[in-house]
Design an enzyme around this catalytic site. Structure first.
Site, PDB file in Angstrom:
ATOM      1  N   LYS A  33       0.878  -1.223   0.085  1.00 36.49           N
ATOM      2  CA  LYS A  33       0.119   0.149   0.062  1.00 36.49           C
ATOM      3  C   LYS A  33       0.778   1.047   0.042  1.00 36.49           C
ATOM      4  CE  LYS A  33      -0.524   0.101   4.835  1.00 36.49           C
ATOM      5  NZ  LYS A  33      -1.418   0.439   6.080  1.00 36.49           N
ATOM      6  N   ARG A 129      -9.795   0.878  15.924  1.00 37.07           N
ATOM      7  CA  ARG A 129      -9.938   1.566  14.636  1.00 37.07           C
ATOM      8  C   ARG A 129     -10.883   0.730  13.690  1.00 37.07           C
ATOM      9  NH1 ARG A 129      -4.193   2.073  11.262  1.00 37.07           N
ATOM     10  NH2 ARG A 129      -4.659   0.086  11.055  1.00 37.07           N
ATOM     11  N   TYR A 253      17.954  29.447   6.559  1.00 35.48           N
ATOM     12  CA  TYR A 253      16.886  30.062   7.225  1.00 35.48           C
ATOM     13  C   TYR A 253      16.935  29.885   8.668  1.00 35.48           C
ATOM     14  CZ  TYR A 253      14.437  29.866   2.659  1.00 35.48           C
ATOM     15  OH  TYR A 253      14.137  30.289   1.368  1.00 35.48           O
ATOM     16  N   MET A 301      13.488  23.659   1.025  1.00 34.31           N
ATOM     17  CA  MET A 301      12.428  22.986   0.095  1.00 34.31           C
ATOM     18  C   MET A 301      13.259  22.151  -0.675  1.00 34.31           C
ATOM     19  SD  MET A 301       9.399  24.328  -2.113  1.00 34.31           S
ATOM     20  CE  MET A 301       8.618  24.768  -0.861  1.00 34.31           C
TER      21      MET A 301
END
Length: 366
Positions: A33, A129, A253, A301
């Site tokens: 999956k 769940r 940053y 990024m």
């Protein structure tokens, strides 16, 4: 071409599947999956199909992708079906389905199938769940077992805390499942990756290895069994710029890193948009031409930066390995306060190359 890429070792994938079979002593559905946890569902299924007992995916869209690629082995829908119309597709494409809700059980009981379906009946033993309560589980088995549209039933549950080796919850779930399923003549499925690697006393007819197929350890520390896993994915890129910074100059940053010595900085074509964790801390190890170098500054990024001061031979074009045989993805995930599942599934834009399978070919991209 941008040098960032993920290399997938299909022979390592097959090795890990065989390990799951050996540890489980049972049949095993290879869980592919989420695009095989970021490794490519179709190439991984093609590599495993000659020896896999079957596959497991989340939903019918993932199953149909495998069927359209020529995969003929059994495929189980772990979440079952969401709409009644999907049952005809399940029958048409010879898929297996989980029934984990009263609504799914009712739909199966009412469905006039062109061929008998193989159904995996799921009990909630403590995950809370998907899954039927013990009472509904018994009632569903009684309701479905004699219907002409049901070829066979497999009884299953899912372990919630098997990745915690000192937690009693796994034994409690196993006992609850055994007490409820006792007397029901059907195959069972209980063990996932941590169940296979860390709970040898558990027994079932079908195991469902997922994370371990891809060589990642579900536990915080290595064990005798996890030490046998082979990493399937190696994440690599290259140095694209080298610069020298004096003492007191920041990198990236937010000035999270400030040079405390004259520092040689390498800029790497890899960022959080590629799937590398944005909040990897200063000092996170990467390999630059095989030598460990620390990450410095915040991951951007599309780029990250490493300290090359103690690796003066490294220059533009040097190979950078972000995870693989070393460093391993599991410890990296722990260091970044995420899971290995999240890191592996987060590689959305990187090209992938495949090695270790003549059936798939040496190179394939997303």
């Amino acid at each position: 071409m941008r040098p960032a890429q993920a290399s997938i070792d299909l022979e390592a994938l097959r090795h890990n599947y065989r390990l799951a079979k050996r540890l489980g002593g049972s049949k095993a559905l290879a869980v592919v999956k989420a695009d095989a946890y970021g490794h490519g569902a179709v190439p991984c299924a093609q590599a495993l199909e000659p020896e896999a007992d079957g596959f497991a995916v989340a939903c019918i869209e993932e199953a149909l992708e495998l069927r359209q690629a020529g995969i003929r082995a059994p495929i189980l829908l772990l979440e079952g079906f969401f709409e009644h119309d999907e049952l005809r597709l399940i029958a048409e494409h010879d898929l297996w389905t989980v029934a984990a809700t009263p609504q799914q059980v009712r739909a199966l009981a009412a469905f006039q199938s062109p061929r008998p379906l193989r159904v995996w009946l799921k009990m909630d033993s403590g995950m809370h769940r998907l899954g039927l309560s013990p009472e509904d589980f018994r009632a569903a088995w009684l309701r479905l077992r004699g219907l002409p549209q049901i070829a066979s039933l497999v009884l299953m549950t899912h372990l919630a805390r098997a990745d915690e080796l000192d937690c009693s919850r796994t034994d409690e779930q196993a006992v609850a499942f055994a007490l409820t399923a006792g007397g029901m003549r059907a195959e069972t499925s209980l063990r996932n990756s941590p169940g296979l690697l860390g709970w040898p006393a558990l027994r079932n007819d079908w195991s469902r290895p997922g994370l371990m197929l891809y060589g990642a350890n579900p536990f915080p520390q290595d064990t005798e069994n996890t030490a046998q896993l082979r990493p399937v994915m190696t994440l690599r890129s290259r140095i694209i710029l080298v610069r020298d910074l004096p003492v007191g100059e920041p990198v990236g940053y937010g000035a999270r890193f400030v040079a405390e010595r004259p520092t040689r900085v390498g800029v790497v074509a890899m960022g959080y948009a590629d799937g590398y964790p944005q909040f990897a801390p200063n000092g996170t190890p990467v390999l630059v031409d095989g030598q460990v170098c620390p990450l410095i500054g915040r991951v951007s990024m599309d780029m990250l930066t490493v300290d090359l001061t103690d690796h003066p031979q490294a220059d533009i074009g040097a190979t950078v390995q972000l995870w693989g045989q070393a460093p391993r993805v599991g410890p990296l995930a722990t260091q970044c306060n995420v899971s290995a599942y999240q890191l592996l599934c987060g590689l959305k834009r990187l090209p992938r190359t495949y090695v270790g399978s003549a059936a798939v070919g040496e190179v394939a991209a997303r």
